[in-house]
Design an enzyme around this catalytic site. Structure first.
Site, PDB file in Angstrom:
ATOM      1  N   CYS A 194      46.899  33.482  36.847  1.00  0.00           N
ATOM      2  CA  CYS A 194      45.461  33.541  37.090  1.00  0.00           C
ATOM      3  C   CYS A 194      44.698  34.120  35.910  1.00  0.00           C
ATOM      4  O   CYS A 194      43.478  34.188  35.939  1.00  0.00           O
ATOM      5  CB  CYS A 194      45.173  34.340  38.353  1.00  0.00           C
ATOM      6  SG  CYS A 194      46.036  35.898  38.403  1.00  0.00           S
ATOM      7  N   CYS A 208      48.963  40.298  42.761  1.00  0.00           N
ATOM      8  CA  CYS A 208      48.084  41.359  42.252  1.00  0.00           C
ATOM      9  C   CYS A 208      48.753  42.728  42.402  1.00  0.00           C
ATOM     10  O   CYS A 208      48.641  43.584  41.524  1.00  0.00           O
ATOM     11  CB  CYS A 208      46.765  41.373  43.011  1.00  0.00           C
ATOM     12  SG  CYS A 208      45.818  39.856  42.845  1.00  0.00           S
TER      13      CYS A 208
END
Lengths: 140, 230
Positions: free
Chosen positions: A37, A107
């Site tokens: 990402c 994350c």
């Protein structure tokens, strides 16, 4: 996608955003990124050389809300812990605390990697041997 | 689901019963339309999986097959053939769109060979630092700082010409790095196309890493372009 309240809270009021002096002997810097990402996360710690306690932790993250929340939470958690204690934090703990959905688990992995990278950098600077799974008590 | 076609598996034509290769859209014997084949996109065009493709030939073949599959041609055909002309056309379009684009083609071929590309694997607990373009992190971080500064200056109604120049320079640099990645990718194409299993495996790993790096770079270039253009 709906973020959990805790993610929104950390996103709106991120804790410990900032920079520590990278060149200081007491500071460890971890810079990690997620290729999928493009997120990039910098986490820094200032460690008391006597007690090996993390007295200060700062982060700066470019990425989605979950990445910011994960690193914000990570700095909160490691502050006041010894480095060995901080290494015990697992990404799954962050997932649980922030109720991250499966697509955002990376994350939390990034945040855990950032903690490890910062501690690794500090250890290298201070000539402390890497220990994989040493319990906190093992360190005098 | 993606799979590499085993071209040794013959299928009997529904019309003339002569066995043919499963990949074909039309029976080579009686020329009748066939149900959508189960092979990969390359085999739709009668190609072996390859990364260096003759794009002009691919386009020609796409147009030729599109004409042959056109639903108008099956207006008076049986219900099955009508359905197949639609389904085959959809497959052909997907195959062409994927194969004509160099990056999509590379990603597709790597996926055929079991690679995990992009965020397909992001749900898993994965740690493989070699996948992160570590040499870039420092610069990526700096650039993001500058971008943030630029946006803040913008929203305050200021124009920082020095910052603007610095970002334009960064954009040129990352554009250049993107070109380097594409060049490296093409080298790996050749290594994959001409290599044995071992060489292919090595090329695959390199291509997965290059695609990660590419995604990173193209996101950056996009962000810089957006900020500069705002």
């Amino acid at each position: 996608m709906a973020y959990s309240d805790k993610v929104v809270d950390h996103y709106n009021n991120p804790r410990n955003v900032g920079t520590l002096d990278k060149s200081s002997q007491e500071v460890g810097t971890g810079l990690v990124g997620a290729p999928e990402c493009g997120d990039v996360m910098r986490l820094q710690i200032r460690v008391n050389p006597e007690t090996q306690v993390i007295e200060e932790a700062k982060f700066k993250t470019f990425g989605c809300g979950s990445a910011i929340a994960s690193s914000s939470l990570a700095t909160e958690w490691i502050k006041g812990r010894t480095v060995e204690d901080a290494l015990a934090i697992k990404n799954t703990d962050i997932v649980k605390e922030l109720s991250l959905p499966p697509v955002k688990i990376h994350c939390s992995v990034l945040a855990e990697d950032a903690i490890r990278a910062a501690i690794g950098d500090w250890k290298k600077k201070n000539g402390v041997a890497e220990t994989e799974t040493a319990p906190a008590e093992a360190k005098a | 689901m993606l799979k590499v076609l085993d071209s040794a598996v013959p299928v009997a034509c529904w019309s003339c019963s002569v066995a043919h290769n499963d990949a074909t859209l039309f029976c080579p014997h009686c020329s009748k339309i066939q149900p959508p084949p189960g092979g990969d996109y390359f085999s739709v065009f009668g190609l072996e999986p390859r990364l260096n493709l003759d794009l002009a030939a691919l386009e020609q073949e796409f147009h030729r097959l599109s004409r042959r599959l056109h639903p108008d041609r099956f207006a008076r055909a049986g219900e099955n053939e009508k359905q197949w002309s639609l389904a085959d056309t959809a497959l052909l379009n997907d195959a062409y769109r994927t194969l004509k684009d160099p990056i999509h083609r590379t990603e597709y071929l790597l996926k055929l060979h079991g690679a995990e590309i992009g965020d397909e694997h992001s749900g898993k607990d994965r740690r493989d630092p070699s996948r992160v373009p570590a040499d870039l992190l420092e610069e990526v971080f700096e650039l993001n700082m500058q971008l943030e500064e630029m946006r803040m200056a913008r929203s305050a109604g200021e124009t920082d010409t020095e910052l603007q120049a610095s970002l334009e320079q960064a954009k040129r640099k990352f554009d250049g790095l993107l070109e380097d990645v594409d060049k490296d990718l093409r080298n790996e194409w050749q290594a994959w196309d001409e290599g044995d299993d071992v060489a292919r495996k090595a090329a695959q790993n390199k291509m997965v890493a290059l695609l990660d790096r590419r995604r990173y770079l193209s996101n950056l270039v996009r962000d810089v372009t957006e900020t500069l253009g705002a």
